[in-house]
Design a protein around this motif. Sequence first.
Motif, PDB file in Angstrom:
ATOM      1  N   ALA A   1       0.826  -1.210   0.000  1.00 21.95           N
ATOM      2  CA  ALA A   1       0.000   0.000   0.000  1.00 21.95           C
ATOM      3  C   ALA A   1       0.862   1.263   0.000  1.00 21.95           C
ATOM      4  O   ALA A   1       0.369   2.353   0.306  1.00 21.95           O
ATOM      5  N   ARG A   2       2.124   1.112  -0.387  1.00 21.33           N
ATOM      6  CA  ARG A   2       3.081   2.219  -0.280  1.00 21.33           C
ATOM      7  C   ARG A   2       2.584   3.496  -0.967  1.00 21.33           C
ATOM      8  O   ARG A   2       2.631   4.587  -0.383  1.00 21.33           O
ATOM      9  N   GLU A   3       2.074   3.339  -2.178  1.00 25.09           N
ATOM     10  CA  GLU A   3       1.675   4.539  -2.940  1.00 25.09           C
ATOM     11  C   GLU A   3       0.539   5.293  -2.274  1.00 25.09           C
ATOM     12  O   GLU A   3       0.580   6.519  -2.147  1.00 25.09           O
ATOM     13  N   VAL A   4      -0.476   4.544  -1.853  1.00 28.20           N
ATOM     14  CA  VAL A   4      -1.645   5.216  -1.272  1.00 28.20           C
ATOM     15  C   VAL A   4      -1.301   5.805   0.103  1.00 28.20           C
ATOM     16  O   VAL A   4      -1.823   6.864   0.478  1.00 28.20           O
ATOM     17  N   ILE A   5      -0.399   5.162   0.821  1.00 32.14           N
ATOM     18  CA  ILE A   5       0.039   5.709   2.105  1.00 32.14           C
ATOM     19  C   ILE A   5       0.806   7.019   1.884  1.00 32.14           C
ATOM     20  O   ILE A   5       0.587   8.021   2.576  1.00 32.14           O
ATOM     21  N   ALA A   6       1.706   7.003   0.888  1.00 25.99           N
ATOM     22  CA  ALA A   6       2.486   8.210   0.578  1.00 25.99           C
ATOM     23  C   ALA A   6       1.548   9.361   0.222  1.00 25.99           C
ATOM     24  O   ALA A   6       1.739  10.501   0.653  1.00 25.99           O
ATOM     25  N   ASP A   7       0.515   9.046  -0.540  1.00 25.03           N
ATOM     26  CA  ASP A   7      -0.443  10.083  -0.934  1.00 25.03           C
ATOM     27  C   ASP A   7      -1.257  10.572   0.274  1.00 25.03           C
ATOM     28  O   ASP A   7      -1.443  11.782   0.453  1.00 25.03           O
ATOM     29  N   HIS A   8      -1.696   9.641   1.092  1.00 22.45           N
ATOM     30  CA  HIS A   8      -2.501   9.979   2.272  1.00 22.45           C
ATOM     31  C   HIS A   8      -1.718  10.868   3.241  1.00 22.45           C
ATOM     32  O   HIS A   8      -2.291  11.768   3.874  1.00 22.45           O
ATOM     33  N   LEU A   9      -0.413  10.596   3.355  1.00 22.11           N
ATOM     34  CA  LEU A   9       0.401  11.316   4.337  1.00 22.11           C
ATOM     35  C   LEU A   9       1.260  12.407   3.686  1.00 22.11           C
ATOM     36  O   LEU A   9       2.210  12.911   4.316  1.00 22.11           O
ATOM     37  N   ALA A  10       0.915  12.796   2.457  1.00 22.52           N
ATOM     38  CA  ALA A  10       1.702  13.823   1.763  1.00 22.52           C
ATOM     39  C   ALA A  10       1.759  15.098   2.610  1.00 22.52           C
ATOM     40  O   ALA A  10       0.739  15.566   3.111  1.00 22.52           O
ATOM     41  N   GLY A  11       2.976  15.615   2.797  1.00 15.63           N
ATOM     42  CA  GLY A  11       3.144  16.849   3.564  1.00 15.63           C
ATOM     43  C   GLY A  11       3.333  16.631   5.054  1.00 15.63           C
ATOM     44  O   GLY A  11       3.631  17.563   5.796  1.00 15.63           O
ATOM     45  N   ILE A  12       3.138  15.374   5.502  1.00 17.29           N
ATOM     46  CA  ILE A  12       3.304  15.050   6.926  1.00 17.29           C
ATOM     47  C   ILE A  12       4.769  14.725   7.215  1.00 17.29           C
ATOM     48  O   ILE A  12       5.386  13.930   6.500  1.00 17.29           O
ATOM     49  N   GLU A  13       5.300  15.328   8.263  1.00 12.73           N
ATOM     50  CA  GLU A  13       6.702  15.057   8.606  1.00 12.73           C
ATOM     51  C   GLU A  13       6.831  14.098   9.782  1.00 12.73           C
ATOM     52  O   GLU A  13       7.839  13.427   9.935  1.00 12.73           O
ATOM     53  N   GLU A  14       5.786  14.075  10.635  1.00 12.25           N
ATOM     54  CA  GLU A  14       5.867  13.184  11.804  1.00 12.25           C
ATOM     55  C   GLU A  14       4.511  12.542  12.070  1.00 12.25           C
ATOM     56  O   GLU A  14       3.467  13.201  12.021  1.00 12.25           O
ATOM     57  N   LEU A  15       4.579  11.257  12.356  1.00 10.80           N
ATOM     58  CA  LEU A  15       3.379  10.444  12.538  1.00 10.80           C
ATOM     59  C   LEU A  15       3.364   9.901  13.966  1.00 10.80           C
ATOM     60  O   LEU A  15       4.386   9.448  14.477  1.00 10.80           O
ATOM     61  N   LEU A  16       2.186   9.923  14.593  1.00 10.15           N
ATOM     62  CA  LEU A  16       2.040   9.295  15.904  1.00 10.15           C
ATOM     63  C   LEU A  16       1.517   7.877  15.694  1.00 10.15           C
ATOM     64  O   LEU A  16       0.436   7.684  15.124  1.00 10.15           O
ATOM     65  N   PHE A  17       2.280   6.891  16.149  1.00  7.89           N
ATOM     66  CA  PHE A  17       1.893   5.493  15.962  1.00  7.89           C
ATOM     67  C   PHE A  17       1.347   4.917  17.261  1.00  7.89           C
ATOM     68  O   PHE A  17       1.882   5.148  18.342  1.00  7.89           O
ATOM     69  N   VAL A  18       0.269   4.131  17.131  1.00  6.09           N
ATOM     70  CA  VAL A  18      -0.385   3.499  18.283  1.00  6.09           C
ATOM     71  C   VAL A  18      -0.148   1.989  18.200  1.00  6.09           C
ATOM     72  O   VAL A  18      -0.756   1.315  17.358  1.00  6.09           O
ATOM     73  N   PRO A  19       0.742   1.447  19.042  1.00  4.45           N
ATOM     74  CA  PRO A  19       1.181   0.051  18.902  1.00  4.45           C
ATOM     75  C   PRO A  19       0.455  -0.938  19.810  1.00  4.45           C
ATOM     76  O   PRO A  19       0.853  -2.092  19.885  1.00  4.45           O
ATOM     77  N   TYR A  20      -0.616  -0.505  20.499  1.00  2.00           N
ATOM     78  CA  TYR A  20      -1.185  -1.318  21.583  1.00  2.00           C
ATOM     79  C   TYR A  20      -1.774  -2.662  21.144  1.00  2.00           C
ATOM     80  O   TYR A  20      -2.032  -3.519  21.993  1.00  2.00           O
ATOM     81  N   ALA A  21      -2.022  -2.854  19.873  1.00  2.00           N
ATOM     82  CA  ALA A  21      -2.640  -4.119  19.441  1.00  2.00           C
ATOM     83  C   ALA A  21      -1.666  -5.294  19.553  1.00  2.00           C
ATOM     84  O   ALA A  21      -2.086  -6.443  19.603  1.00  2.00           O
ATOM     85  N   LEU A  22      -0.369  -4.996  19.571  1.00  2.00           N
ATOM     86  CA  LEU A  22       0.626  -6.048  19.778  1.00  2.00           C
ATOM     87  C   LEU A  22       1.282  -5.856  21.142  1.00  2.00           C
ATOM     88  O   LEU A  22       1.234  -4.764  21.720  1.00  2.00           O
ATOM     89  N   ALA A  23       1.911  -6.919  21.642  1.00  4.62           N
ATOM     90  CA  ALA A  23       2.490  -6.862  22.990  1.00  4.62           C
ATOM     91  C   ALA A  23       3.802  -6.084  23.014  1.00  4.62           C
ATOM     92  O   ALA A  23       4.108  -5.393  23.979  1.00  4.62           O
ATOM     93  N   ASP A  24       4.572  -6.189  21.925  1.00  5.10           N
ATOM     94  CA  ASP A  24       5.894  -5.562  21.882  1.00  5.10           C
ATOM     95  C   ASP A  24       5.773  -4.161  21.263  1.00  5.10           C
ATOM     96  O   ASP A  24       5.946  -3.975  20.060  1.00  5.10           O
ATOM     97  N   HIS A  25       5.520  -3.173  22.095  1.00  2.00           N
ATOM     98  CA  HIS A  25       5.273  -1.817  21.595  1.00  2.00           C
ATOM     99  C   HIS A  25       6.502  -1.212  20.911  1.00  2.00           C
ATOM    100  O   HIS A  25       6.394  -0.599  19.845  1.00  2.00           O
ATOM    101  N   ASP A  26       7.667  -1.397  21.527  1.00  2.00           N
ATOM    102  CA  ASP A  26       8.882  -0.824  20.943  1.00  2.00           C
ATOM    103  C   ASP A  26       9.206  -1.470  19.597  1.00  2.00           C
ATOM    104  O   ASP A  26       9.514  -0.784  18.622  1.00  2.00           O
ATOM    105  N   GLY A  27       9.148  -2.797  19.576  1.00  4.95           N
ATOM    106  CA  GLY A  27       9.462  -3.514  18.340  1.00  4.95           C
ATOM    107  C   GLY A  27       8.508  -3.147  17.215  1.00  4.95           C
ATOM    108  O   GLY A  27       8.913  -2.963  16.055  1.00  4.95           O
ATOM    109  N   TYR A  28       7.231  -3.012  17.568  1.00 10.12           N
ATOM    110  CA  TYR A  28       6.208  -2.682  16.569  1.00 10.12           C
ATOM    111  C   TYR A  28       6.444  -1.266  16.020  1.00 10.12           C
ATOM    112  O   TYR A  28       6.381  -1.023  14.809  1.00 10.12           O
ATOM    113  N   THR A  29       6.759  -0.351  16.922  1.00  3.85           N
ATOM    114  CA  THR A  29       7.004   1.028  16.503  1.00  3.85           C
ATOM    115  C   THR A  29       8.237   1.114  15.596  1.00  3.85           C
ATOM    116  O   THR A  29       8.244   1.857  14.598  1.00  3.85           O
TER     117      THR A  29
END
Lengths: 244, 244
Positions: free
Chosen positions: A20-48
């Motif tokens: 989904a690389r292309e559509v993600i790039a388009d969706h996030l065009a102009g964004i420099e920093e993203l907040l990621f929510v890793p709670y669905a998996l147990a390893d938050h650091d690894g997932y991030t």
Amino acid sequence: MKLLLLSNSSAPGRAYLDHAREVIADHLAGIEELLFVPYALADHDGYTAKVASFMDGLGIRVSGVHTADDPRAAVAAARAVFIGGGNSFRLLKSLQERGLTEAITRRVCQDGVPYMGSSAGTNMACPTLRTTNDMPIVQPASFETLGLVPFQINPHYLDPQPGSAHMGETREERLTQFLHENDVPVLGLREGTWLRRADDALELGGVAAGARLFTTDADPAEYAPGADLSHLLSARVRFDHRAA
Amino acid sequence: MKLLLLSNSSAPGRAYLDHAREVIADHLAGIEELLFVPYALADHDGYTAKVASFMDGLGIRVSGVHTADDPRAAVAAARAVFIGGGNSFRLLKSLQERGLTEAITRRVCQDGVPYMGSSAGTNMACPTLRTTNDMPIVQPASFETLGLVPFQINPHYLDPQPGSAHMGETREERLTQFLHENDVPVLGLREGTWLRRADDALELGGVAAGARLFTTDADPAEYAPGADLSHLLSARVRFDHRAA
């Protein structure tokens, strides 16, 4: 409102999110920093770290909400939010315990910050958890989710497999059970497909297999990539209609 | 306490419950009338008729709890209780709304009335709903179930299928997620298997494929029909141990 809701994050033979690389790039065009929510998996650091590695290729920095001293403040300051897949019950419980469901809904609906979800993160965008495929390994306070769209989505939608020895329900049978209890459209997003919402417009994207729509008042309907699904944004929904 | 907990009610090429006819006849020996709980499916009358048809062959009359003016009184008077399969969330919500979870637990644990469950009815015998395979189509007040055994069961346990195109989690991966959150043994009952409890004795029965036991402190273990699983009745259980 800007939403990108992916059925899945991994495709056969492709790196994480690469399909989904292309559509993600388009969706996030102009964004420099993203907040990621890793709670669905147990390893938050690894997932991030995994998400950061993908986003690095798009020139986007990633911070995990779990590292914030004040997760709600982190959401309020976020320029874009991505909730990753895993177990949706664990995810929702974690969001609820931290007061993040309201915080994210406000940031996306009122402030217009782009939201991206995959799998369990796509479940979160619906009004409730009721069409998840996940095992209820923990008990959230309620099944109420973010409600970024008014209808339900079933990620990883799977067609019945002829010749399977499995005696359990097919996915279609499960969704038919849902419709018996709830008069709410459910869009089955096959692997490799996604939905994009821009305010009042909703469009299906991804692989040719497309999506299957289940409603109480019609036979299931098939949609191909490019299909305009905006009518679902004004769909009549009635949860627990049989009980009412 | 007398329990018969079936993984499934239908086997390929066999009529409803026929694969377990002998063990059911033995479990219900001396019983003339059975109280059936049909709430897991939408068609209560049709479901009860199906069970009545099977039980007729064993000389047992069947009444559906849904036809009782006072379902709790019907449970208190029942000589045997059978909870059938279907959607376990719908089932649990229905039991809770009618105050039947406590009523059935009391009748089985205190009065020694035989309990039989298949699939969702087997889920009900555990402490919680957390290892069901079903879709959460409605929201029960809580995930707490009857607690007729202290550990968890996963009915319809399915081994990973080599070559499957499905990108979702295998059943073993789902149960591993459960164990990450809960220090509670889970017995995966393959199709065609069952558990029988007689007071402090617990035995596996059914087809040769048997059952697979998942615990936090050891690799998964395989058990064959005839295996003594009584140790599970005194297992240490700790739900939400990661959160604690």
